[in-house]
Write a protein that holds these residues in place. Sequence first.
Motif, PDB file in Angstrom:
ATOM      1  N   GLY A   1       0.846  -1.176   0.000  1.00 52.82           N
ATOM      2  CA  GLY A   1       0.000   0.000   0.000  1.00 52.82           C
ATOM      3  C   GLY A   1       0.881   1.224   0.000  1.00 52.82           C
ATOM      4  O   GLY A   1       2.076   1.144   0.261  1.00 52.82           O
ATOM      5  N   PRO A   2       0.321   2.382  -0.293  1.00 56.68           N
ATOM      6  CA  PRO A   2       1.128   3.591  -0.350  1.00 56.68           C
ATOM      7  C   PRO A   2       1.594   4.017   1.029  1.00 56.68           C
ATOM      8  O   PRO A   2       0.867   3.924   2.002  1.00 56.68           O
ATOM      9  CB  PRO A   2       0.172   4.623  -0.953  1.00 56.68           C
ATOM     10  CG  PRO A   2      -1.177   4.129  -0.583  1.00 56.68           C
ATOM     11  CD  PRO A   2      -1.088   2.633  -0.553  1.00 56.68           C
ATOM     12  N   GLN A   3       2.824   4.499   1.091  1.00 55.97           N
ATOM     13  CA  GLN A   3       3.330   4.998   2.365  1.00 55.97           C
ATOM     14  C   GLN A   3       2.630   6.279   2.775  1.00 55.97           C
ATOM     15  O   GLN A   3       2.477   6.564   3.953  1.00 55.97           O
ATOM     16  CB  GLN A   3       4.833   5.265   2.246  1.00 55.97           C
ATOM     17  CG  GLN A   3       5.676   3.999   2.182  1.00 55.97           C
ATOM     18  CD  GLN A   3       7.135   4.343   2.097  1.00 55.97           C
ATOM     19  OE1 GLN A   3       7.527   5.357   1.530  1.00 55.97           O
ATOM     20  NE2 GLN A   3       7.975   3.489   2.651  1.00 55.97           N
ATOM     21  N   GLN A   4       2.243   7.080   1.786  1.00 52.72           N
ATOM     22  CA  GLN A   4       1.611   8.359   2.073  1.00 52.72           C
ATOM     23  C   GLN A   4       0.252   8.398   1.395  1.00 52.72           C
ATOM     24  O   GLN A   4       0.133   8.822   0.257  1.00 52.72           O
ATOM     25  CB  GLN A   4       2.483   9.516   1.559  1.00 52.72           C
ATOM     26  CG  GLN A   4       3.853   9.558   2.220  1.00 52.72           C
ATOM     27  CD  GLN A   4       4.668  10.715   1.717  1.00 52.72           C
ATOM     28  OE1 GLN A   4       4.236  11.493   0.883  1.00 52.72           O
ATOM     29  NE2 GLN A   4       5.873  10.839   2.222  1.00 52.72           N
TER      30      GLN A   4
ATOM     31  N   ARG B   1       9.296  11.456  -5.817  1.00 53.25           N
ATOM     32  CA  ARG B   1      10.634  10.897  -5.619  1.00 53.25           C
ATOM     33  C   ARG B   1      10.593   9.377  -5.694  1.00 53.25           C
ATOM     34  O   ARG B   1       9.610   8.747  -5.283  1.00 53.25           O
ATOM     35  CB  ARG B   1      11.196  11.296  -4.248  1.00 53.25           C
ATOM     36  CG  ARG B   1      11.318  12.783  -4.019  1.00 53.25           C
ATOM     37  CD  ARG B   1      11.974  13.091  -2.672  1.00 53.25           C
ATOM     38  NE  ARG B   1      11.288  12.427  -1.580  1.00 53.25           N
ATOM     39  CZ  ARG B   1      10.194  12.901  -0.983  1.00 53.25           C
ATOM     40  NH1 ARG B   1       9.656  14.033  -1.395  1.00 53.25           N
ATOM     41  NH2 ARG B   1       9.621  12.236   0.020  1.00 53.25           N
ATOM     42  N   ALA B   2      11.661   8.785  -6.190  1.00 54.70           N
ATOM     43  CA  ALA B   2      11.780   7.328  -6.210  1.00 54.70           C
ATOM     44  C   ALA B   2      11.680   6.798  -4.791  1.00 54.70           C
ATOM     45  O   ALA B   2      12.300   7.328  -3.875  1.00 54.70           O
ATOM     46  CB  ALA B   2      13.104   6.907  -6.849  1.00 54.70           C
ATOM     47  N   GLY B   3      10.874   5.767  -4.593  1.00 53.51           N
ATOM     48  CA  GLY B   3      10.736   5.159  -3.285  1.00 53.51           C
ATOM     49  C   GLY B   3       9.774   5.857  -2.352  1.00 53.51           C
ATOM     50  O   GLY B   3       9.526   5.378  -1.246  1.00 53.51           O
ATOM     51  N   GLU B   4       9.222   6.983  -2.755  1.00 55.53           N
ATOM     52  CA  GLU B   4       8.292   7.727  -1.893  1.00 55.53           C
ATOM     53  C   GLU B   4       7.023   6.923  -1.624  1.00 55.53           C
ATOM     54  O   GLU B   4       6.421   7.006  -0.551  1.00 55.53           O
ATOM     55  CB  GLU B   4       7.947   9.057  -2.562  1.00 55.53           C
ATOM     56  CG  GLU B   4       6.991   9.937  -1.791  1.00 55.53           C
ATOM     57  CD  GLU B   4       6.690  11.228  -2.534  1.00 55.53           C
ATOM     58  OE1 GLU B   4       5.774  11.940  -2.102  1.00 55.53           O
ATOM     59  OE2 GLU B   4       7.355  11.516  -3.556  1.00 55.53           O
ATOM     60  N   VAL B   5       6.599   6.147  -2.611  1.00 53.63           N
ATOM     61  CA  VAL B   5       5.441   5.266  -2.488  1.00 53.63           C
ATOM     62  C   VAL B   5       5.914   3.838  -2.711  1.00 53.63           C
ATOM     63  O   VAL B   5       6.751   3.581  -3.586  1.00 53.63           O
ATOM     64  CB  VAL B   5       4.348   5.641  -3.511  1.00 53.63           C
ATOM     65  CG1 VAL B   5       3.204   4.632  -3.504  1.00 53.63           C
ATOM     66  CG2 VAL B   5       3.813   7.047  -3.232  1.00 53.63           C
TER      67      VAL B   5
END
Length: 249
Positions: free
Chosen positions: A35-38, A103-107
Motif C-alpha cells: 500500500g502507499p506509504q503516504q 521521488r523514487a521510493g516515496e510510495v
Amino acid sequence: MGDRVERRRLGPLAGLLVAVVVAAGCMGGGLDQGGPQQPAPRPSGEPASPDAVTTRADGTTSVAEFKQDFADAVAVAEQYWTARFRASGQRFQPIRRVVPYTRAGEVTCGGQGLPRNNAVYCSAGDFIAYDVNWSVSAFRQVGDAFLFYLLGHEYAHGVQTRLGIRYNFTIQQELQADCMAGAYLGDSVRDGTLKLEDGDLDEFREGLLAVGDDPDQPWFAEGAHGTAEQRSEKFFAGYENSLDACGLG
C-alpha cells in the motif's frame, strides 16, 4: 465534473512520450502486494511543476490544467465502470486512491519502492500511483490524451482485479488492459462524455504504433506488454467494438 468533458485539440504526437509512458508504466501490471506509504485521495495535492519545454499546440500547459484533466480522467473512468457493472447487475467499487509522488521510493507497493518515470496499479493496496513530474512533462509535450489513456490502462488493471482476472503471462493481462482502455475511451466518446476533434484518433494511432516492447523481448517474459502492433490492435479493437472485444465474458 459535469456530464461532458470538453477535449482540447491534441498536440502532435511526434515526440511520442506516450511510448515511454505506456511501455514503462505498469511494472508488469497490477502489483499484488502493499500500500502507499503516504495515502492521498486522488490527485488532490499540489504537484510539483517540472521544467519542461512547452510543445503543446494549444498552449494549455499549466499544472492547473494537468490537475483538472487528470481529475476528469479519474471521474470518467469511475462513471464508465460504475455503469458497466450496474448493467450486469453488480456494484462497482471505485479504486480507493490515486496517489501522486515526486521521488523514487516515496510510495511503495509490496515493500518495493516505485521508481521515477512510472505509473502503476497496486492491487493489494487498491491504488494507482504516478510520478507527477514525469506525468506533467508528458502532458505538456503530448497532450491530454496521454492522461486519459494512462489512467484508463491502469484503471483497467483495477477492474481486472475486481473481476478476478489473472492470466499466466503478463502480456495477456496488459493487452487486455489496452483493450479495456480503448473501450472506456471509445464508449465515452460515443455517449458524449468525451469529445475528440478531427485528427485526434490519427494522432493517437501514430502514438500507439510507437509503443511496445523491444523486438528482442520474448512474449512470455515477465513484464512483457506486447509489440507496438499488438498494443495498437487491442486498443482500437476496444475503442471500436467496446468491451465485447476484450475477452471479459
